[in-house]
Design an enzyme around this catalytic site. Structure first.
Site: not given
Length: 192
Positions: A68-70, A105
């Site tokens: 996960s990425d933000q 993501g």
């Protein structure tokens, strides 16, 4: 069920994942998180979530790996984690009375088969008009220097919001559980 691995060192993501009551382990991937020229914010978070999962696939075969990425987007530009009090103050002053979009993501990679699912989950926060004194009191109370946008939505940061908009509030904290459950169900994981 294949063992679950969260490709993150984020305490916020770890805390969210515990809500699903599934056993999991954590490992922090070592990747270059630089923004590529011409890459949109959506492309960036999807790419980074996939790269985080793939970075751990060789060392964790036969796992379901969650990446996960933000990023936060204000006035069309990506704003990152402030890391300092002054930068956090500047971010919140810029966001005063404005809307901040959070793009998260999410990837679920089956390291046994190589199959993966990738998505980007948006969530928007409409900020109240903020005064300098409010910002200072908030920053001293919560010190959200490791949070994109300079607030903790799961804490006192919610007092800075006028309203929110999106399908999954957990995406604001960094791990969209509703979409993750969809991905896990597609991999045959029984929840609950």
């Amino acid at each position: 069920m294949l063992p679950l691995l969260l490709a993150s060192s984020s305490v916020y993501r770890r805390d969210l994942l515990t809500r699903l009551r599934l056993p999991f382990s954590c490992s922090s991937p070592d990747i270059d998180e630089s923004h590529r020229p011409g890459e949109t914010a959506v492309e960036l978070v999807k790419r980074l979530s996939l790269e985080k999962a793939r970075a751990l696939a060789h060392s964790h075969p036969n796992h379901l790996i969650i990446g996960s990425d933000q990023v936060a987007v204000l006035d069309g530009r990506i704003i990152g984690k402030p890391h300092t009090h002054d930068k956090a103050h500047q971010q919140l002053m810029s966001a005063s009375g404005a809307s901040v979009s959070f793009l998260t993501g999410l990837t679920l990679l089956n390291s046994q088969t190589g199959h993966y699912q990738v998505d980007c989950i948006p969530f928007t926060v409409h900020m109240r008009p903020l005064k300098t004194e409010q910002i200072e009191r908030y920053l001293l109370a919560e010190q959200p220097y490791d949070c994109a946008g300079s607030f903790k939505a799961e804490g006192l940061g919610v007092s800075l919001f006028q309203r929110t908009e999106g399908d999954d509030a957990t995406s604001l904290v960094g791990l969209p559980l509703i979409r993750l459950v969809d991905m896990l169900l597609a991999e045959g994981v029984d929840i609950p």
